[in-house]
Design a protein around this motif. Structure first.
Motif, mmCIF file in Angstrom:
data_model
loop_
_atom_site.group_PDB
_atom_site.id
_atom_site.type_symbol
_atom_site.label_atom_id
_atom_site.label_comp_id
_atom_site.label_asym_id
_atom_site.label_seq_id
_atom_site.Cartn_x
_atom_site.Cartn_y
_atom_site.Cartn_z
ATOM 1 N N HIS A 161 86.950 9.052 39.444
ATOM 2 C CA HIS A 161 88.248 9.652 39.098
ATOM 3 C C HIS A 161 89.363 8.655 39.379
ATOM 4 O O HIS A 161 89.103 7.518 39.811
ATOM 5 C CB HIS A 161 88.450 10.962 39.864
ATOM 6 N N LYS A 162 90.600 9.099 39.152
ATOM 7 C CA LYS A 162 91.736 8.170 39.264
ATOM 8 C C LYS A 162 92.340 8.162 40.676
ATOM 9 O O LYS A 162 93.528 7.899 40.845
ATOM 10 C CB LYS A 162 92.797 8.561 38.241
ATOM 11 N N GLY A 163 91.531 8.490 41.681
ATOM 12 C CA GLY A 163 92.033 8.483 43.063
ATOM 13 C C GLY A 163 92.436 9.870 43.549
ATOM 14 O O GLY A 163 92.873 10.029 44.686
ATOM 15 N N PHE A 164 92.284 10.852 42.652
ATOM 16 C CA PHE A 164 92.657 12.221 43.016
ATOM 17 C C PHE A 164 91.503 13.153 42.682
ATOM 18 O O PHE A 164 90.995 13.132 41.549
ATOM 19 C CB PHE A 164 93.915 12.645 42.251
ATOM 20 N N ASP A 165 91.041 13.935 43.645
ATOM 21 C CA ASP A 165 89.946 14.869 43.353
ATOM 22 C C ASP A 165 90.279 16.322 43.681
ATOM 23 O O ASP A 165 89.777 17.237 43.037
ATOM 24 C CB ASP A 165 88.650 14.436 44.042
ATOM 25 N N TYR A 166 91.152 16.555 44.680
ATOM 26 C CA TYR A 166 91.497 17.929 45.053
ATOM 27 C C TYR A 166 92.835 17.872 45.774
ATOM 28 O O TYR A 166 93.055 16.966 46.594
ATOM 29 C CB TYR A 166 90.402 18.507 45.969
ATOM 30 N N THR A 167 93.762 18.790 45.513
ATOM 31 C CA THR A 167 95.132 18.640 46.007
ATOM 32 C C THR A 167 95.272 18.771 47.520
ATOM 33 O O THR A 167 96.203 18.228 48.098
ATOM 34 C CB THR A 167 96.095 19.553 45.204
#
Ligand SMILES: *Cc1c(COP(=O)(O)O)cnc(C)c1O
Length: 386
Positions: free
Chosen positions: A38-44
């Motif tokens: 992913h682009k460095g983000f998986d879950y807030t």
């Protein structure tokens, strides 16, 4: 670049669209190309682009290594306390923020005890440190009598006593415009961004900035494990508010200085004491001069008629100053600590901390100073009609 320019430059425009205002990434999850790709983000809870912009912003403002944004100031304080193990001891400023005091009480149950000390006495602070002490907790200036402690001296000497002691500074009352505790030798700086950083009395937020990777990794783990993160919309509100931080702090400090001087002159009539670090008769004026770039927007004073009733009369007679808790917003606020913020503090403890029955706290806003002075003046006149 000068600080004011850097603050604005560090709020990057959106790389995808060029949007000059930070986009609010109102999302809980992110689409992945393949598992874990992913682009460095998986879950807030773990990461959010809007929150990241705010975290990077405060890292620059506080000259730190990295930062973390929480859903309130106290959620940040709680995360820092979770660094400690049962059996360790904290040495803390005696007139600590009431919410932090309440939280430290909860930690007693987990075997973490706090020794409270008047940290304006730097030598006494250092001699209070024992071999169990793992954390030194400072606030400067304090609420509401604006005591100033020597952050540089206490940081240096604490570490001489025991190199793995962490020095934490709650920098809420000063803001990064007034002082940078990490530059003065502390390890962690924490803000209730609810106050000056967000600055408009419209959001609850907390920020932690640390000086190295090790502390960042540990606190990031705690934050992700406990989940008290700042939401995307509140991150945005805090970024939006922070943009005018320099303008506000300068104006509020100028206003506060003039109001403190006005009150000081009234000491031959209605006023007993005035608490403002910028006044040369303030107990810690010289440390404030050494440590702070401005003297801040909070002024407290007590009345000759030292009663709860007199104070109530004054705080209900102002028109521009609104009667409310909290501080650091654009609108001027007035508050009576004895019956408001410090209501649950036992009377004797409160008086010992210098919070007399008639003590009144002002959070100075960005209004015209002559209007503010007139407002206080007419409210003080209400005392003679008592
Ligand atoms: C308000 C405040 C806090 C707590 O922050 P919240 O955002 O209200 O949770 C902590 N420290 C100080 C000095 C404060 O004024």
């Amino acid at each position: 670049m000068k600080e004011e320019t850097k603050l604005i430059q560090n709020i990057l425009s959106d790389p995808l669209t060029g949007a000059i205002s930070t986009p609010i990434y109102q999302t809980s999850t992110y689409v992945q190309e393949a598992p874990g790709v992913h682009k460095g983000f998986d879950y807030t809870r773990t990461n959010n682009p809007t929150r990241k912009i705010l975290e990077d912003l405060i890292t620059h403002l506080e000259y730190g290594y990295a930062s973390l944004a929480f859903s309130s100031g106290l959620a940040s304080v709680d995360a820092i306390l979770k660094l400690l193990e049962s059996g360790s001891e904290i040495v803390a400023v005696d007139d600590i923020y009431g919410g932090t005091f309440r939280l430290l009480n909860l930690y007693k149950k987990l075997g973490i005890n706090t020794k409270f000390v008047d940290t304006t006495d730097a030598k006494k602070t250092i001699s209070t440190i024992s071999n169990k002490t793992k954390l030194v907790w400072l606030e400067s200036p304090t609420n509401p009598t604006l005591k100033v402690s020597d952050i540089e001296y206490i940081s240096k000497e604490s570490k001489k006593k025991n190199s793995d002691i962490l020095v934490v500074v709650d920098n809420t009352f000063a803001s990064p415009v007034i002082q940078n505790p990490l530059k003065l030798g502390s390890d962690i700086v924490v803000h209730s961004a609810t106050k000056y950083l967000a600055g408009h009395s419209d959001v609850l937020a907390g920020l932690i900035t640390v000086k190295n990777t090790d502390l960042y990794e540990k606190l990031k783990y705690i934050q992700n494990a406990t989940g008290g993160v700042l939401s995307p919309i509140d991150s945005w509100l805090t970024i939006r508010g922070s943009q005018t931080l320099y303008l506000r702090i300068k104006k509020q400090s100028q206003n506060a200085f003039q109001i403190a001087s006005f009150l000081n002159k009234k000491r031959n009539s209605e006023i007993d004491q005035v608490f403002y670090p910028g006044l040369s008769n303030h107990k810690n004026h010289f440390i404030a001069v050494k440590q702070q770039r401005y003297f801040g927007g909070i002024v407290s004073f007590s009345l000759k008629k030292n009663t709860i009733e007199s104070a109530k009369k004054v705080v209900t007679s102002t028109k521009i100053f609104k009667l409310a808790e909290s501080l650091g917003g654009t609108k001027s606020l007035i508050c009576h600590p004895a019956t408001m913020t410090h209501k649950s503090t036992p009377t004797e403890v409160r008086i010992n901390a210098g919070i007399q029955n008639s003590l009144i706290r002002l959070s100075i806003g960005i209004e015209n100073v002559e209007d503010l002075i007139k407002d206080i003046d007419q409210a003080l006149k209400s005392l003679s009609s008592q």
